[in-house]
Design a protein around this motif. Structure first.
Motif, PDB file in Angstrom:
ATOM      1  N   MET A   1       0.771  -1.163   0.162  1.00 30.91           N
ATOM      2  CA  MET A   1      -0.001  -0.006  -0.055  1.00 30.91           C
ATOM      3  C   MET A   1       0.891   1.349  -0.163  1.00 30.91           C
ATOM      4  O   MET A   1       1.839   1.616   0.768  1.00 30.91           O
ATOM      5  N   ARG A   2       0.641   2.233  -0.818  1.00 29.45           N
ATOM      6  CA  ARG A   2       1.502   3.276  -0.957  1.00 29.45           C
ATOM      7  C   ARG A   2       0.735   4.369   0.093  1.00 29.45           C
ATOM      8  O   ARG A   2      -0.212   4.494   0.140  1.00 29.45           O
ATOM      9  N   ARG A   3       2.121   5.166   0.738  1.00 34.09           N
ATOM     10  CA  ARG A   3       1.687   5.943   1.537  1.00 34.09           C
ATOM     11  C   ARG A   3       1.399   7.422   1.109  1.00 34.09           C
ATOM     12  O   ARG A   3       2.037   7.761  -0.030  1.00 34.09           O
ATOM     13  N   LYS A   4       0.534   8.170   1.952  1.00 34.66           N
ATOM     14  CA  LYS A   4       0.272   9.436   1.267  1.00 34.66           C
ATOM     15  C   LYS A   4       1.509  10.261   1.381  1.00 34.66           C
ATOM     16  O   LYS A   4       2.367  10.210   2.217  1.00 34.66           O
ATOM     17  N   VAL A  12       8.585   2.889  -6.467  1.00 30.93           N
ATOM     18  CA  VAL A  12      10.133   2.617  -7.098  1.00 30.93           C
ATOM     19  C   VAL A  12      10.928   1.812  -6.128  1.00 30.93           C
ATOM     20  O   VAL A  12      11.595   0.559  -6.563  1.00 30.93           O
ATOM     21  N   ILE A  13      10.894   2.162  -4.859  1.00 28.36           N
ATOM     22  CA  ILE A  13      11.774   1.241  -3.755  1.00 28.36           C
ATOM     23  C   ILE A  13      11.091   0.185  -3.463  1.00 28.36           C
ATOM     24  O   ILE A  13      10.025   0.122  -3.008  1.00 28.36           O
ATOM     25  N   LYS A  14      11.735  -1.146  -3.607  1.00 28.05           N
ATOM     26  CA  LYS A  14      11.099  -2.392  -3.192  1.00 28.05           C
ATOM     27  C   LYS A  14      11.226  -2.512  -1.566  1.00 28.05           C
ATOM     28  O   LYS A  14      11.962  -1.875  -0.728  1.00 28.05           O
ATOM     29  N   PRO A  15      10.058  -3.109  -1.115  1.00 35.70           N
ATOM     30  CA  PRO A  15      10.065  -3.420   0.389  1.00 35.70           C
ATOM     31  C   PRO A  15      11.213  -4.058   0.867  1.00 35.70           C
ATOM     32  O   PRO A  15      11.824  -4.964   0.320  1.00 35.70           O
ATOM     33  N   LYS A  45      27.317  -2.516  -0.866  1.00 33.90           N
ATOM     34  CA  LYS A  45      26.186  -2.070  -0.895  1.00 33.90           C
ATOM     35  C   LYS A  45      25.197  -2.665   0.118  1.00 33.90           C
ATOM     36  O   LYS A  45      24.228  -3.456  -0.019  1.00 33.90           O
ATOM     37  N   PRO A  46      25.360  -2.150   1.546  1.00 34.40           N
ATOM     38  CA  PRO A  46      24.493  -2.605   2.517  1.00 34.40           C
ATOM     39  C   PRO A  46      23.229  -1.777   2.361  1.00 34.40           C
ATOM     40  O   PRO A  46      22.979  -1.064   1.616  1.00 34.40           O
ATOM     41  N   LEU A  47      22.446  -2.036   3.192  1.00 32.48           N
ATOM     42  CA  LEU A  47      20.824  -1.480   3.382  1.00 32.48           C
ATOM     43  C   LEU A  47      21.196  -0.170   3.626  1.00 32.48           C
ATOM     44  O   LEU A  47      22.137   0.175   4.638  1.00 32.48           O
ATOM     45  N   PHE A  86      21.388  -0.355  -4.445  1.00 31.78           N
ATOM     46  CA  PHE A  86      21.447  -0.421  -3.010  1.00 31.78           C
ATOM     47  C   PHE A  86      20.027  -0.874  -2.498  1.00 31.78           C
ATOM     48  O   PHE A  86      18.976  -0.203  -2.975  1.00 31.78           O
ATOM     49  N   PRO A  87      19.823  -1.639  -1.326  1.00 28.99           N
ATOM     50  CA  PRO A  87      18.444  -1.951  -0.798  1.00 28.99           C
ATOM     51  C   PRO A  87      18.212  -0.652  -0.091  1.00 28.99           C
ATOM     52  O   PRO A  87      19.143  -0.051   0.580  1.00 28.99           O
ATOM     53  N   VAL A  88      17.255  -0.024  -0.100  1.00 30.37           N
ATOM     54  CA  VAL A  88      16.767   1.315   0.606  1.00 30.37           C
ATOM     55  C   VAL A  88      15.576   1.032   1.398  1.00 30.37           C
ATOM     56  O   VAL A  88      14.462   0.333   0.946  1.00 30.37           O
ATOM     57  N   TYR A  89      15.740   1.458   2.704  1.00 31.32           N
ATOM     58  CA  TYR A  89      14.531   1.408   3.351  1.00 31.32           C
ATOM     59  C   TYR A  89      14.054   3.024   3.584  1.00 31.32           C
ATOM     60  O   TYR A  89      14.970   3.789   4.413  1.00 31.32           O
ATOM     61  N   TYR A  90      12.994   3.358   3.108  1.00 32.85           N
ATOM     62  CA  TYR A  90      12.644   5.251   3.381  1.00 32.85           C
ATOM     63  C   TYR A  90      11.529   4.977   4.256  1.00 32.85           C
ATOM     64  O   TYR A  90      10.404   4.619   3.847  1.00 32.85           O
ATOM     65  N   HIS A  91      11.768   5.764   5.365  1.00 36.28           N
ATOM     66  CA  HIS A  91      10.631   5.559   6.399  1.00 36.28           C
ATOM     67  C   HIS A  91      10.347   7.218   6.754  1.00 36.28           C
ATOM     68  O   HIS A  91      11.040   7.970   6.791  1.00 36.28           O
TER      69      HIS A  91
END
Length: 521
Positions: A1-4, A12-15, A45-47, A86-91
């Motif tokens: 689910m896409r965030r507002k 674009v960025i995978k979970p 290429k770490p998270l 790179f794996p990316v976590y965007y919070h």
């Protein structure tokens, strides 16, 4: 689910499956350049973890365009890292970013989190507190976004070591504009050639504007929703938000404005707010361009004969001299310097700093680009806005807070030294050798503002006199102890004392009346 307000990021960025990662790197909004991070990060290429924090955005009523710039730049950078593999976590959180990190570490005890020392004190304390709480799960690495090692110079600077000598040492260390151990052209600086008023009808090249893409537009929508009451205008956002765009701005400056930067670096002109300044500080201060890249380009322009020496020297001095020096000062003086108030001023900031409304044309002209775009070059900041604050006996900490929230390029490490050290003399003379105050004559000399003003620069006291004129001499009189202790400035007290008593009385009365009637926020 896409965030507002994060639909593009989420598309674009995978979970991220945290169980698949043993190492993660947390990247702050002002650390957006992997060339400065250790080489193993690009190899392994770490998270990569990025966190948007509403609480951080609300810690001051930051200029809306500042928030747009910082958030859009971070999103573009994160997306670029994802494209690099790179794996990316965007919070995104309504809390502070350290709360987000605590959640991640609580749920992923196998994860080692690496962070670079933040440039700002509060961020540093927050991350170190998290590190203490999660002992063994976090590792801090040095901040490499600056050229000078602060530890090497902190003690000297806190003892009053002046910028000029620091700058000369940085010239020798970096080799910029040097011939062996001697400066290019035989002089360390060419300030005498760099104090010209802009001639009438002198052409000034326009700075390119960057079109708003869908990522930035989503940020604009979020800032409108989350921070509706913040300072500044939100319309017509035109700043670069990617490294490629910022490098284009750098090349544009080198090719079109650097040559005339020097002669007119202290000039001000009605309706012309950029003149020949680089407008690169906001890109330097979050990493989209690096100090070495900027200085290399400038020196190359001189060597090729495309820019005069006094312009290139003056520009490089701002980067390796002043910028590096104030960062060392910040490291040496924190956190006690936050409460510096040498003159013990207690007045609130004048209301005009928030609204821009005033009959004083110089103040109006210097506030317009700040309210509109979060920008003005160094002379409006120092010799108009800060000067007026001091002359009207405004608490320098109030001014420091305003500068921090009002300017897009502002971070505490650069704003605090410039305001509490340089422009208001709040530190009592550690950074600056004398208070930077002046009458209206300086503004008239360096600009065409006075000819458009309701007040008369030729008048020294009274209701229609330029307020800077009587406020300046009133300041000299009231702060005579500071001036008489300074060999460079004690003659000003002597000049005041030689005035007749009628003149002195008029200065004091005009000043008291103006300061008392001034609307305060």
């Amino acid at each position: 689910m896409r965030r507002k307000f994060l639909s593009h990021i989420d598309s674009v960025i995978k979970p991220v499956d945290f169980d698949q990662h043993k190492t993660a790197v947390f990247i702050l909004h002002d650390q957006l350049n992997l060339d400065v991070w250790p080489g193993w990060i690009r190899e392994e290429k770490p998270l990569l973890i990025f966190i948007e924090s509403a609480e951080k955005g609300n810690s001051l009523p930051y200029h809306k365009k500042k928030l747009i710039y910082l958030l859009s730049s971070m999103r573009h950078f994160a997306l670029g890292c994802s494209e690099e593999g790179f794996p990316v976590y965007y919070h995104s959180t309504q809390k502070h970013y350290d709360d987000g990190l605590k959640e991640i570490l609580s749920e992923n005890e196998q994860l080692e989190l690496i962070f670079m020392t933040p440039s700002e004190w509060n961020s540093r304390e927050r991350l170190r507190n998290v590190k203490s709480e999660f002992n063994g799960l976090m590792k801090e690495i040095p901040n490499n976004f600056f050229l000078a090692d602060a530890e090497e110079y902190k003690e000297k600077v806190s003892d009053g070591w002046v910028m000029e000598y620091f700058y000369r040492e940085m010239r020798r260390k970096t080799g910029y504009l040097m011939k062996g151990n001697q400066p290019e052209g035989g002089e360390w600086n060419f300030d005498e050639e760099n104090r010209q008023k802009l001639p009438k009808n002198h052409p000034v090249p326009e700075i390119a504007e960057t079109e708003v893409d869908e990522i930035t537009q989503e940020v604009i929508n979020m800032v409108e929703a989350w921070f509706p009451d913040h300072f500044g205008k939100i319309e017509n956002f035109t700043y670069a938000v990617t490294r490629r765009q910022a490098l284009y701005r750098l090349n544009e400056f080198i090719e079109e404005r650097l040559d005339e930067f020097g002669p007119y670096e202290d000039a001000m002109a009605q309706g012309k707010y950029d003149l020949f300044h680089s407008h690169l500080s906001l890109y330097l201060n979050n990493g989209l361009v690096l100090p070495v890249e900027v200085c290399d380009k400038a020196e190359e322009a001189y060597q090729k004969g495309n820019a005069r020496l006094n312009s290139v020297e003056g520009f490089i001095r701002q980067i390796i001299g002043w910028r590096e020096y104030v960062r060392v000062y910040y490291e040496a003086m924190m956190p006690e310097i936050r409460e510096a108030n040498h003159f013990n001023f207690t007045n609130k900031l004048p209301e005009m700093y928030w609204s821009g409304k005033t009959k004083m044309n110089c103040m109006s002209e210097c506030l317009k680009p700040v309210i509109k775009d979060g920008y003005s070059h160094h002379i409006p900041r120092l010799m108009v806005l800060s000067n007026f604050s001091n002359l009207t006996e405004t608490d320098p900490r109030e001014l420091n807070r305003w500068f921090h929230l009002a300017y897009v390029d502002a971070y505490e490490w650069v704003v605090l030294p410039n305001v509490l050290g340089m422009s208001t003399f709040a530190d009592g003379g550690v950074l600056a050798s004398k208070p930077y105050v002046s009458s209206g004559n300086y503004i008239n000399k360096m600009s065409d503002y006075c000819k458009h003003c309701e007040y008369k620069i030729s008048k020294k006291t009274g209701g229609d006199a330029c307020p800077f004129n009587y406020l300046y001499w009133n300041f000299i009189d009231k702060q005579r102890d500071t001036f008489t202790q300074n060999g460079r400035a004690n003659f000003m007290v002597n000049m005041f004392d030689k005035r007749d008593e009628v003149d002195k009385k008029a200065i004091r009365e005009s000043s008291d009346k103006f300061i008392e009637a001034l609307d305060r926020a």
